[in-house]
Design a protein around this motif. Structure first.
Motif, PDB file in Angstrom:
ATOM      1  N   TYR A  11       0.835  -1.203   0.000  1.00  0.00           N
ATOM      2  CA  TYR A  11       0.000   0.000   0.000  1.00  0.00           C
ATOM      3  C   TYR A  11       0.873   1.258   0.000  1.00  0.00           C
ATOM      4  CZ  TYR A  11      -2.871   3.847   1.425  1.00  0.00           C
ATOM      5  OH  TYR A  11      -3.468   5.076   1.467  1.00  0.00           O
ATOM      6  N   THR A  21      -0.918   6.347   9.775  1.00  0.00           N
ATOM      7  CA  THR A  21      -1.575   5.121  10.230  1.00  0.00           C
ATOM      8  C   THR A  21      -3.047   5.130   9.854  1.00  0.00           C
ATOM      9  OG1 THR A  21      -0.041   5.052  12.106  1.00  0.00           O
ATOM     10  CG2 THR A  21      -2.002   3.662  12.253  1.00  0.00           C
ATOM     11  N   SER A  22      -3.705   6.258  10.033  1.00  0.00           N
ATOM     12  CA  SER A  22      -5.137   6.324   9.722  1.00  0.00           C
ATOM     13  C   SER A  22      -5.401   6.134   8.228  1.00  0.00           C
ATOM     14  CB  SER A  22      -5.758   7.633  10.225  1.00  0.00           C
ATOM     15  OG  SER A  22      -5.135   8.746   9.633  1.00  0.00           O
ATOM     16  N   GLU A  23      -4.507   6.628   7.374  1.00  0.00           N
ATOM     17  CA  GLU A  23      -4.650   6.408   5.925  1.00  0.00           C
ATOM     18  C   GLU A  23      -4.542   4.921   5.595  1.00  0.00           C
ATOM     19  OE1 GLU A  23      -2.593   9.173   3.042  1.00  0.00           O
ATOM     20  OE2 GLU A  23      -1.798   9.936   4.947  1.00  0.00           O
ATOM     21  N   ILE A  25      -5.209   2.365   7.593  1.00  0.00           N
ATOM     22  CA  ILE A  25      -6.408   1.686   8.089  1.00  0.00           C
ATOM     23  C   ILE A  25      -7.603   1.974   7.189  1.00  0.00           C
ATOM     24  CG2 ILE A  25      -8.071   1.629   9.997  1.00  0.00           C
ATOM     25  CD1 ILE A  25      -5.603   2.071  11.875  1.00  0.00           C
ATOM     26  N   LYS A  26      -7.708   3.210   6.724  1.00  0.00           N
ATOM     27  CA  LYS A  26      -8.848   3.595   5.889  1.00  0.00           C
ATOM     28  C   LYS A  26      -8.790   2.966   4.492  1.00  0.00           C
ATOM     29  CE  LYS A  26      -9.226   7.965   5.732  1.00  0.00           C
ATOM     30  NZ  LYS A  26      -9.219   9.397   5.420  1.00  0.00           N
ATOM     31  N   ASN A  27      -7.593   2.790   3.931  1.00  0.00           N
ATOM     32  CA  ASN A  27      -7.453   2.384   2.529  1.00  0.00           C
ATOM     33  C   ASN A  27      -7.048   0.937   2.299  1.00  0.00           C
ATOM     34  OD1 ASN A  27      -7.977   4.958   1.093  1.00  0.00           O
ATOM     35  ND2 ASN A  27      -6.289   5.643   2.372  1.00  0.00           N
ATOM     36  N   ALA A  32      -8.583  -2.642   8.110  1.00  0.00           N
ATOM     37  CA  ALA A  32      -9.847  -2.286   8.753  1.00  0.00           C
ATOM     38  C   ALA A  32     -10.232  -3.327   9.806  1.00  0.00           C
ATOM     39  CB  ALA A  32     -10.951  -2.156   7.714  1.00  0.00           C
ATOM     40  N   GLN A  36      -5.847  -0.465  15.747  1.00  0.00           N
ATOM     41  CA  GLN A  36      -4.820   0.527  15.420  1.00  0.00           C
ATOM     42  C   GLN A  36      -3.463   0.104  15.982  1.00  0.00           C
ATOM     43  OE1 GLN A  36      -5.744   4.577  16.444  1.00  0.00           O
ATOM     44  NE2 GLN A  36      -3.824   5.342  15.656  1.00  0.00           N
TER      45      GLN A  36
END
Length: 116
Positions: A11, A21-23, A25-27, A32, A36
């Motif tokens: 990725y 990190t949030s990107e 998890i989101k993508n 997902a 976290q």
């Protein structure tokens, strides 16, 4: 690199820019399903292996690769040949020939490369 770490790196390599990190998890569909902290653990392992680096920007870390995907693949190939074929490229190619995994077209292409 574990399969999970590899998915994260694929990725990041595809993103082509530093990611948080949030990107991830989101993508990343698999991410997902992970907590976290699990993603952060994978990222920390990748940093320890010198495959990834982190830069603090505001409250978040941004992650970017230290090596290209091609450099990683080359490392894995060399490691495979070392581990499975005792470092013998001839042993590796012979194994491909013996199993019928290499075609005459492949051999011809290799011969052309060797002539260069």
């Amino acid at each position: 690199m574990s399969d999970s770490e590899k998915k994260i790196m694929e990725y990041i390599w595809a993103a082509g820019h530093p990611v948080t990190t949030s990107e991830i998890i989101k993508n990343l569909p698999e991410a997902a399903e992970w907590k976290q902290n699990t993603v952060i653990t994978f990222l920390t392992r990748l940093i320890r292996k010198k495959i990834l680096k982190a830069t603090r920007v505001g409250k978040a870390n941004q992650y970017e690769p230290c090596i290209t995907e091609e450099e990683y693949r080359n490392f894995e190939i060399k490691q495979f040949i070392k581990d499975v074929h005792k470092g013998s490229i001839l042993g590796f190619i012979s194994s491909l020939c013996d199993n019928g995994d290499i075609t005459m077209e492949d051999i011809e292409s290799l011969m052309k490369r060797f002539k260069k």
